[in-house]
Design an enzyme around this catalytic site. Structure first.
Site, PDB file in Angstrom:
ATOM      1  N   TYR A  88       0.481 -19.331  58.388  1.00 55.01           N
ATOM      2  CA  TYR A  88      -0.341 -20.449  57.912  1.00 55.01           C
ATOM      3  C   TYR A  88       0.393 -21.217  56.821  1.00 55.01           C
ATOM      4  O   TYR A  88       1.264 -20.687  56.136  1.00 55.01           O
ATOM      5  CB  TYR A  88      -1.710 -19.973  57.414  1.00 55.01           C
ATOM      6  CG  TYR A  88      -1.715 -19.204  56.110  1.00 55.01           C
ATOM      7  CD1 TYR A  88      -1.874 -19.853  54.887  1.00 55.01           C
ATOM      8  CD2 TYR A  88      -1.592 -17.801  56.092  1.00 55.01           C
ATOM      9  CE1 TYR A  88      -1.904 -19.148  53.695  1.00 55.01           C
ATOM     10  CE2 TYR A  88      -1.623 -17.097  54.905  1.00 55.01           C
ATOM     11  CZ  TYR A  88      -1.777 -17.776  53.706  1.00 55.01           C
ATOM     12  OH  TYR A  88      -1.801 -17.072  52.527  1.00 55.01           O
ATOM     13  N   CYS A  89       0.027 -22.496  56.676  1.00 52.09           N
ATOM     14  CA  CYS A  89       0.508 -23.326  55.576  1.00 52.09           C
ATOM     15  C   CYS A  89      -0.718 -23.928  54.891  1.00 52.09           C
ATOM     16  O   CYS A  89      -1.775 -23.300  54.847  1.00 52.09           O
ATOM     17  CB  CYS A  89       1.503 -24.381  56.053  1.00 52.09           C
ATOM     18  SG  CYS A  89       0.865 -25.537  57.285  1.00 52.09           S
ATOM     19  N   TRP A  90      -0.593 -25.133  54.348  1.00 48.33           N
ATOM     20  CA  TRP A  90      -1.712 -25.703  53.591  1.00 48.33           C
ATOM     21  C   TRP A  90      -2.902 -26.023  54.496  1.00 48.33           C
ATOM     22  O   TRP A  90      -4.020 -25.622  54.231  1.00 48.33           O
ATOM     23  CB  TRP A  90      -1.243 -26.955  52.847  1.00 48.33           C
ATOM     24  CG  TRP A  90      -2.357 -27.654  52.115  1.00 48.33           C
ATOM     25  CD1 TRP A  90      -2.904 -28.865  52.416  1.00 48.33           C
ATOM     26  CD2 TRP A  90      -3.070 -27.178  50.973  1.00 48.33           C
ATOM     27  NE1 TRP A  90      -3.909 -29.181  51.534  1.00 48.33           N
ATOM     28  CE2 TRP A  90      -4.028 -28.153  50.619  1.00 48.33           C
ATOM     29  CE3 TRP A  90      -2.989 -26.012  50.200  1.00 48.33           C
ATOM     30  CZ2 TRP A  90      -4.902 -28.008  49.548  1.00 48.33           C
ATOM     31  CZ3 TRP A  90      -3.857 -25.862  49.116  1.00 48.33           C
ATOM     32  CH2 TRP A  90      -4.795 -26.858  48.808  1.00 48.33           C
TER      33      TRP A  90
END
Length: 343
Positions: A88-90
């Protein structure tokens, strides 16, 4: 979103955001493999604003490729065919998609968290609106230095469910309560830790907690938790004043070692007690008369503050527990008595 169940499904949870984003808060159990570090992320953002999006994307792609290559040569070098990470990222966009694309081309099964960290954060906020209300609380009240934190530790050792807010917040909840050399977690990280604690507990069993204000240092308790604690049954712990003085001197050696820092902290009380009172405390500090200093600070500041808080928020006293001292035997015996109390 608890780490342990998800790790039965995924080999690893990977947060590809920058180290600063990861430090502010992250999914408990996740590791940080940034595809852009803090400086690189700032550089790309500056190019996006001051030059144009195309130039920013071109530079960003170059940096991301270099970082992914380094991760492949290090972190992923020993992963087998059955490796299956969750990434995951932002907000589940380009950063997580970049790493996922490369790993999937290697042949690994990769999952990207839809919505990224923002999805996790929204889930935390929802949980904190409802989870605290599912539990029954037993609140340890008592003036500063009466052994509440030590009692919580002994209760936990005996299998009780304990919410140690001061430990999670890295702060002892008073003007002199900051942990020496340690900063508090961010509000978001504190809330993540709270949710993980609740998810480990059985709602059918009580949760023991120490009476606190709505803030522990700079961190705010979630409103649902604060409301639940202030409506709970309480046990007031009582300890002779001289035992409290001895215990506090033993537990706050950093202030004794740094008297100037202690004075600077006390300056925040000047508007409440006046210059004359502050000067008296400073003289005791200079004389290293620690027993008298602690005694006066308790009698003039901490104890009146405690009594006011008790009257305002923790007035459901159902029992009182007298401790002769803070010896291990006294604390052990008291913990046994607490666990045997019925409300």
């Amino acid at each position: 979103f608890t780490a342990e169940p998800w790790l039965h499904t995924y080999s690893e949870i990977i947060d590809v955001r920058s180290p600063a984003e990861f430090a502010e808060d992250h999914w408990p159990g996740a590791i940080n493999l940034p595809v852009l570090d803090d400086a690189e992320r700032a550089e790309v953002g500056t190019l996006y604003r001051q030059v144009d999006p195309f130039t920013a994307r071109k530079r960003g792609a170059s940096l991301v490729a270099q970082n992914i290559a380094r991760h492949l040569q290090t972190h992923f070098a020993d992963k087998g065919r059955d490796y299956h990470p969750l990434i995951y990222c932002w907000r589940g966009g380009q950063r997580s998609a970049s790493l996922a694309l490369v790993l999937s081309q290697v042949g690994w099964q990769v999952t990207v968290l839809q919505g990224g960290y923002k999805t996790y954060r929204a889930w935390v906020r929802r949980q904190l609106q409802t989870l605290p209300q599912e539990f029954t609380y037993r609140v340890l009240c008592g003036p500063t230095g009466s052994g509440k934190t030590q009692l919580l530790r002994h209760l936990q050792q005996r299998g009780a469910q304990v919410l140690d807010l001061e430990k999670l917040a890295c702060h002892r909840g008073s003007v002199l309560g900051a942990e020496w050399g340690t900063s508090q977690p961010t509000q978001k990280s504190f809330e993540s830790q709270l949710v993980q604690a609740f998810l480990q507990w059985d709602p059918a069993k009580p949760v023991w907690v120490e009476s606190e204000s709505a803030k522990v240092g700079q961190l705010h308790l979630p409103p649902a938790l604060w409301q639940a604690i202030t409506q709970a049954d309480c046990v007031e712990v009582q300890l002779p004043l001289e035992e409290r003085v001895k215990g506090l001197i033993a537990h706050y050696p950093h202030w004794i070692a740094h008297p100037q820092a202690l004075k600077e902290k006390l300056l925040s009380l000047k508007s409440r007690y006046g210059q004359a009172c502050l000067q008296r405390w400073f003289e005791l500090i200079d004389a290293q008369d620690w027993p008298q200093f602690v005694r006066e600070l308790l009698q003039q500041h901490y104890d009146p503050t405690y009594r006011h808080g008790l009257q305002q928020h923790f007035n459901r006293i159902r029992a009182r527990l007298e401790l002769p001292d803070l010896s291990e035997s006294s604390l052990q015996e008291a913990a046994v008595r607490l666990r045997g109390m019925s409300f």
